[in-house]
Scaffold this motif. Structure first.
Motif, PDB file in Angstrom:
ATOM      1  N   THR A  89     -29.964 -56.334   8.353  1.00  0.00           N
ATOM      2  CA  THR A  89     -29.781 -54.905   8.164  1.00  0.00           C
ATOM      3  C   THR A  89     -28.660 -54.703   7.156  1.00  0.00           C
ATOM      4  O   THR A  89     -27.812 -55.593   6.967  1.00  0.00           O
ATOM      5  CB  THR A  89     -29.438 -54.200   9.501  1.00  0.00           C
ATOM      6  OG1 THR A  89     -29.168 -52.819   9.251  1.00  0.00           O
ATOM      7  CG2 THR A  89     -28.223 -54.838  10.164  1.00  0.00           C
TER       8      THR A  89
ATOM      9  N   ASN B 165     -26.238 -52.616   7.503  1.00  0.00           N
ATOM     10  CA  ASN B 165     -25.060 -52.020   8.135  1.00  0.00           C
ATOM     11  C   ASN B 165     -23.745 -52.760   7.890  1.00  0.00           C
ATOM     12  O   ASN B 165     -22.725 -52.106   7.617  1.00  0.00           O
ATOM     13  CB  ASN B 165     -25.311 -51.831   9.626  1.00  0.00           C
ATOM     14  CG  ASN B 165     -26.263 -50.680   9.902  1.00  0.00           C
ATOM     15  OD1 ASN B 165     -27.408 -50.710   9.457  1.00  0.00           O
ATOM     16  ND2 ASN B 165     -25.813 -49.668  10.611  1.00  0.00           N
TER      17      ASN B 165
ATOM     18  N   HIS C 274     -38.805 -53.244   5.719  1.00  0.00           N
ATOM     19  CA  HIS C 274     -38.425 -52.684   7.003  1.00  0.00           C
ATOM     20  C   HIS C 274     -37.403 -51.565   6.825  1.00  0.00           C
ATOM     21  O   HIS C 274     -36.867 -51.376   5.727  1.00  0.00           O
ATOM     22  CB  HIS C 274     -37.860 -53.786   7.903  1.00  0.00           C
ATOM     23  CG  HIS C 274     -38.792 -54.940   8.083  1.00  0.00           C
ATOM     24  ND1 HIS C 274     -39.795 -54.951   9.023  1.00  0.00           N
ATOM     25  CD2 HIS C 274     -38.897 -56.114   7.402  1.00  0.00           C
ATOM     26  CE1 HIS C 274     -40.470 -56.088   8.943  1.00  0.00           C
ATOM     27  NE2 HIS C 274     -39.948 -56.819   7.960  1.00  0.00           N
TER      28      HIS C 274
ATOM     29  N   ASP D  88     -29.651 -49.429  10.302  1.00  0.00           N
ATOM     30  CA  ASP D  88     -29.731 -48.847  11.632  1.00  0.00           C
ATOM     31  C   ASP D  88     -29.124 -47.446  11.573  1.00  0.00           C
ATOM     32  O   ASP D  88     -27.935 -47.292  11.282  1.00  0.00           O
ATOM     33  CB  ASP D  88     -28.970 -49.707  12.643  1.00  0.00           C
ATOM     34  CG  ASP D  88     -29.538 -51.117  12.747  1.00  0.00           C
ATOM     35  OD1 ASP D  88     -30.771 -51.257  12.635  1.00  0.00           O
ATOM     36  OD2 ASP D  88     -28.754 -52.071  12.920  1.00  0.00           O
TER      37      ASP D  88
ATOM     38  N   GLY E 115     -33.505 -41.663  16.285  1.00  0.00           N
ATOM     39  CA  GLY E 115     -34.459 -42.634  16.787  1.00  0.00           C
ATOM     40  C   GLY E 115     -35.860 -42.483  16.245  1.00  0.00           C
ATOM     41  O   GLY E 115     -36.698 -43.377  16.439  1.00  0.00           O
TER      42      GLY E 115
ATOM     43  N   GLY F  52     -24.047 -45.890   8.943  1.00  0.00           N
ATOM     44  CA  GLY F  52     -25.465 -45.680   9.193  1.00  0.00           C
ATOM     45  C   GLY F  52     -25.846 -44.233   9.415  1.00  0.00           C
ATOM     46  O   GLY F  52     -27.031 -43.929   9.596  1.00  0.00           O
TER      47      GLY F  52
END
Length: 407
Positions: free
Chosen positions: A66, A68, A111, A115, A159, A335
């Protein structure tokens, strides 16, 4: 004949060393191993593998699946990593090291690149807000009294932020037309798009300490294309008095690529003239650099272009949105994602949603597959964009795509 190298790009390629957007990818031989990459032409460069091979001091922040850790590292590290990547991709002496680390885009799965911590959506286009006001309040003022005093926004659902290519299931909820005696329940019949830009926060801030306009670049890592899908019929019934809820929270699509702010240095432009005095924390009249971005979007439904919204027309800048979002002391987290709101220009062909393009269904959009007022099951929406770069070359922002599926 010498073999073609993936490092040799066609002249004017929008994904050259002047760009280098970040993403997260996997390959078919290692489908569980997510890696940070940057797009270079039609390839993805494995940046952690490159950092390890070069003995970079920044390899650790590139080692996760990721963005992040890199986002949290701060602007000095962002600039240093970018400089290392540019050097590696442009130094002929390093080709033997770099070439094996380039993977064809066609061979990877992309992807969600980071996050998402919190998600905020704004309403920053005067053209969009005025059109919507005229649609819903034809006999009243197009803009609400607060609109030119502050960037209006609402908190969304982190989410349900999904990466480009994720199917979008038609939402269901309560709907009530003005003439109906009572609400009914069922799938949305007025499913819409919203062509937007998302801004990705890297460096967090301290609770209780607002982020001023001039600290925008210290906290925001980059931008991503965003489609904030909207169920207009569900939203119309639920939004008074507290605002959007189920009509917006079912899905927000973002591009697989995050373009760093440094790649947009040549796209900086002055925002539209402000005709209402601003409070000091929003007043950018003396800013060191203009707060707007000259980014040109294109919206297609089933491959047919229906709109070309210009981000340069946005009344409120991203720096003003960030300043307002934190002026009450709210803190930023690595994020965090905040979106511009629907991007619309002054001309009919520049409107960034079907609500405006069809004037709430009155004037259907003509597609090769038939007329549309709002989205039908099976429709696929693709938003692309580019910005001016150095020496006349374009900076590509990739795409965000979503296909509507029935319930």
């Amino acid at each position: 004949m010498p073999q073609h190298s993936p490092l040799d790009l066609a002249e004017g390629d929008p994904f050259g060393p002047h760009n280098l957007p970040y993403g997260v990818f996997t390959t078919s031989d290692e489908p569980q191993r997510r890696r940070v990459g940057v797009r270079y032409g039609a390839y993805v460069l494995d940046v952690h593998a490159l950092a390890e091979a070069a003995g970079s001091a920044h390899a650790a922040v590139l080692s996760a699946g990721t963005l992040n850790p890199l986002l949290a590292a701060g602007r000095a590290i962002w600039s240093a990593v970018r400089a290392e990547l540019v050097d590696a991709l442009t130094d002929p002496a390093r080709r033997v090291t770099v070439e094996p680390l380039l993977v064809p885009l066609a061979d990877v799965a992309l992807h969600l690149p980071f996050d998402v911590a919190d998600y905020v959506d704004f309403y920053a286009s005067e053209h969009h807000a005025s059109n919507v006001g005229q649609i819903f309040r034809p006999n009243g003022d197009a803009l609400t009294p607060n609109w030119k005093h502050l960037p209006i926004g609402y908190h969304g659902r982190a989410g349900t932020v999904v990466v480009s290519g994720t199917p979008v299931v038609r939402p269901a909820g309560q709907r009530k037309a003005p003439a109906d005696a009572a609400p009914t329940f069922g799938p949305s019949q007025r499913l819409d798009i919203e062509a937007e830009l998302g801004f990705v926060v890297g460096t967090p801030s301290t609770l209780g300490e607002p982020v001023p306009l001039d600290a925008f670049a210290d906290h925001v890592f980059g931008v991503t294309l965003l489609n904030d899908w909207s169920a207009r019929d569900i939203q119309a019934w639920e939004y008074v008095p507290l605002g959007p809820f189920l009509g917006k929270s079912f899905a927000t699509s973002v591009s697989a690529w995050v373009t760093p702010l440094d790649a947009l240095a040549h796209a900086r432009t002055a925002p539209p003239r402000r005709d209402v005095p601003l409070l000091p924390y929003l007043d950018d009249s003396a800013a060191a650099e203009p707060g707007g971005f000259d980014i040109r979007l294109e919206v297609a439904i089933n491959g047919h272009v229906v709109s070309r919204p210009p981000f340069s027309a946005m009344y409120w800048t991203a720096a003003q949105q960030l300043a307002h979002m934190t002026v009450n002391g709210a803190s930023l987290r690595t994020g965090d994602l905040f979106a511009s709101g629907t991007i619309s220009g002054p001309r009919p062909e520049e409107r960034g949603c079907l609500l405006e393009l069809t004037w709430s269904g009155r004037d259907p959009v003509e597609l090769p597959t038939g007329k549309r007022t709002f989205l039908e099951d099976g429709d696929e929406v693709t938003i692309t964009a580019w910005a001016p770069g150095p020496d006349g070359v374009r900076v590509g922002l990739g795409e965000v795509t979503g296909k509507i599926t029935g319930r």
